[in-house]
Design a protein around this motif. Structure first.
Motif, PDB file in Angstrom:
ATOM      1  N   UNK A 215     -28.244  27.807 -47.781  1.00  0.00           N
ATOM      2  CA  UNK A 215     -27.807  28.828 -48.715  1.00  0.00           C
ATOM      3  C   UNK A 215     -28.936  29.243 -49.639  1.00  0.00           C
ATOM      4  N   UNK A 216     -28.716  30.302 -50.377  1.00  0.00           N
ATOM      5  CA  UNK A 216     -29.713  30.775 -51.337  1.00  0.00           C
ATOM      6  C   UNK A 216     -29.008  31.498 -52.460  1.00  0.00           C
ATOM      7  N   UNK A 217     -29.743  31.727 -53.555  1.00  0.00           N
ATOM      8  CA  UNK A 217     -29.184  32.456 -54.680  1.00  0.00           C
ATOM      9  C   UNK A 217     -27.929  31.818 -55.230  1.00  0.00           C
ATOM     10  N   UNK A 218     -26.947  32.660 -55.500  1.00  0.00           N
ATOM     11  CA  UNK A 218     -25.693  32.184 -56.094  1.00  0.00           C
ATOM     12  C   UNK A 218     -24.961  31.217 -55.166  1.00  0.00           C
ATOM     13  N   UNK A 219     -25.174  31.314 -53.857  1.00  0.00           N
ATOM     14  CA  UNK A 219     -24.451  30.495 -52.885  1.00  0.00           C
ATOM     15  C   UNK A 219     -25.215  29.231 -52.514  1.00  0.00           C
ATOM     16  N   UNK A 220     -26.014  28.709 -53.431  1.00  0.00           N
ATOM     17  CA  UNK A 220     -26.824  27.524 -53.137  1.00  0.00           C
ATOM     18  C   UNK A 220     -26.411  26.346 -54.008  1.00  0.00           C
ATOM     19  N   UNK A 221     -26.814  25.162 -53.558  1.00  0.00           N
ATOM     20  CA  UNK A 221     -26.655  23.937 -54.344  1.00  0.00           C
ATOM     21  C   UNK A 221     -28.034  23.280 -54.375  1.00  0.00           C
TER      22      UNK A 221
END
Length: 416
Positions: A215-221
């Motif tokens: 994932x990347x950006x807002x959809x990352x952990x």
């Protein structure tokens, strides 16, 4: 009891559902295919502008802060609608962790903190993250933290290691839980500190792959480090040692939001399962929905979703009516109950779709990967079950925690 949706909210929910179907779900394909969230974020700028223009912006915030001024119960119903898409909450600027950060900045932030950090967040101009979980400490014990923040004059210096810091990739700042009062009582040791992500000493180590997807950006952990990371003492949020108290204020309502979002996911998965059952031919003229096993899954899912929804709405009503502390049993109960139902419904929907269900040609595989954590984050199921059991046993005259403490004290006396 009146189970009707408030009359004033009915048209809002209808408009939001129409908006998600018309403007948000069409972006999902690009979201699943993109390696870099920035490409999707560029498309979502237009979607978010439309949401703002439609008066559907910030449903979780008060009108004073430019929001819709919904109650917790009302926002729970909104979360169910938005949860039908992975991008639903982001479209309306009420996504985690930003929604929780907005709430605590609005409640506990100074005027300068609100101007610098909250206002751009409310406008959708920036994103933020929340750094509490640590790889070296059990997440089930949130008062046991390794990260330290030394207050020296006008400066706070942070040193520590965090992970599962959701949305750190591209965030403008982090709200960090760190120990500032090491000699205080366990629940009074940590403080919350605002750390801009461009501060020297702040490092985003990596976006952690979740079942193979980083994932990347807002959809990352993300995994992040603080190494001799210095910020002004004015970046402390609230009083020294108040971090756990503020976190609890943030997490209680957040669990309502999560549970209703999960029910939105259930609704989407259930609809997909039913459509598949009604249209998938096993042989000419014979449909999947004729199979008793599929019919059982549909019936069980319908009953589970409906019962879970009523439990969550009741918990939200309890918080609005008597406060978060008095409703802690209801909140803990829905946390593990709805998470299990979410897993059940997703499992059935994927199985009904066969091989298609495990591909990224539908949204089901995304939900399955990213929502397995529902039984872990914001307190693992086992911890919430213990909370419920302890409170129930107290009504029968037994306090398990007191019994355990007394046993330990007796053992210490016997060792002397």
């Amino acid at each position: 009891m009146d189970f009707a949706i408030p009359e004033s909210l009915t048209p809002i929910l209808a408009r939001m559902r129409e908006f998600v179907d018309a403007h948000v779900i069409p972006v999902e394909a690009a979201f699943h295919e993109a390696d870099d969230f920035s490409a999707v974020e560029a498309r979502m700028v237009e979607v978010r502008a439309k949401a703002k223009a439609a008066g559907l912006w910030l449903p979780q915030m008060s009108e004073r802060h430019g929001g819709m001024g919904l109650s917790l119960l009302e926002h729970g119903l909104v979360s169910e609608v938005l949860g039908r898409s992975p991008l639903g909450h982001y479209a309306f600027n009420c996504q985690a962790p930003d929604a929780g950060n907005m709430e605590i900045l609005a409640e506990y932030g100074t005027k300068a903190q609100r101007e610098t950090f909250l206002e751009p967040l409310l406008a959708g101009e920036t994103r933020s993250c929340f750094a509490m979980t640590e790889p070296g400490r059990a997440g089930s014990n949130p008062v046991w933290l390794e990260t330290r923040a030394r207050v020296e004059g006008d400066t706070i210096t942070l040193d520590g290691h965090k992970w599962f810091t959701t949305a750190a990739d591209g965030a403008a700042f982090a709200i960090v839980m760190a120990v500032t009062e090491p000699d205080a009582a366990p629940h009074e040791r940590a403080s919350m500190i605002i750390v801009p992500t461009d501060t020297p000493g702040f490092t985003l180590v990596r976006n952690i792959p979740i079942m193979g997807e980083a994932g990347s950006g807002w959809a990352s952990h993300a995994e992040v480090r603080f190494d001799d990371c210095k910020v002004p003492v004015t970046n402390m949020l609230g009083m020294p040692g108040a971090g756990f108290f503020i976190a609890q204020a943030r997490l209680g309502p957040g669990r309502i939001h999560h549970c209703m979002r999960w029910l939105g996911i259930c609704d989407r998965a259930f609809s997909m399962m039913c459509e598949r059952a009604a249209t998938r031919e096993l042989s000419p003229g014979k449909f999947l929905g004729e199979k008793q096993t599929i019919q059982n899954w549909i019936a069980e899912s319908r009953a589970e979703i409906d019962s879970a929804r009523l439990a969550v709405l009741y918990a939200a009503w309890r918080i609005d009516a008597v406060g978060q502390k008095a409703a802690r049993v209801e909140v803990s109960a829905i946390k593990f109950h709805v998470a299990k139902i979410l897993r059940n419904v997703l499992e059935r929907a994927i199985q009904t779709h066969g091989a298609l269900g495990i591909t990224d040609d539908t949204v089901l595989s995304f939900f399955y990967r990213h929502e397995r954590g529902a039984q872990i984050y914001d307190g693992p199921d086992e911890v919430h079950k213990s909370v419920v059991a302890r409170e129930v046993l107290k009504t029968y005259g037994m306090d398990p925690r007191a019994v355990a403490l007394a046993r330990k004290a007796a053992a210490r006396e016997g060792d002397k």
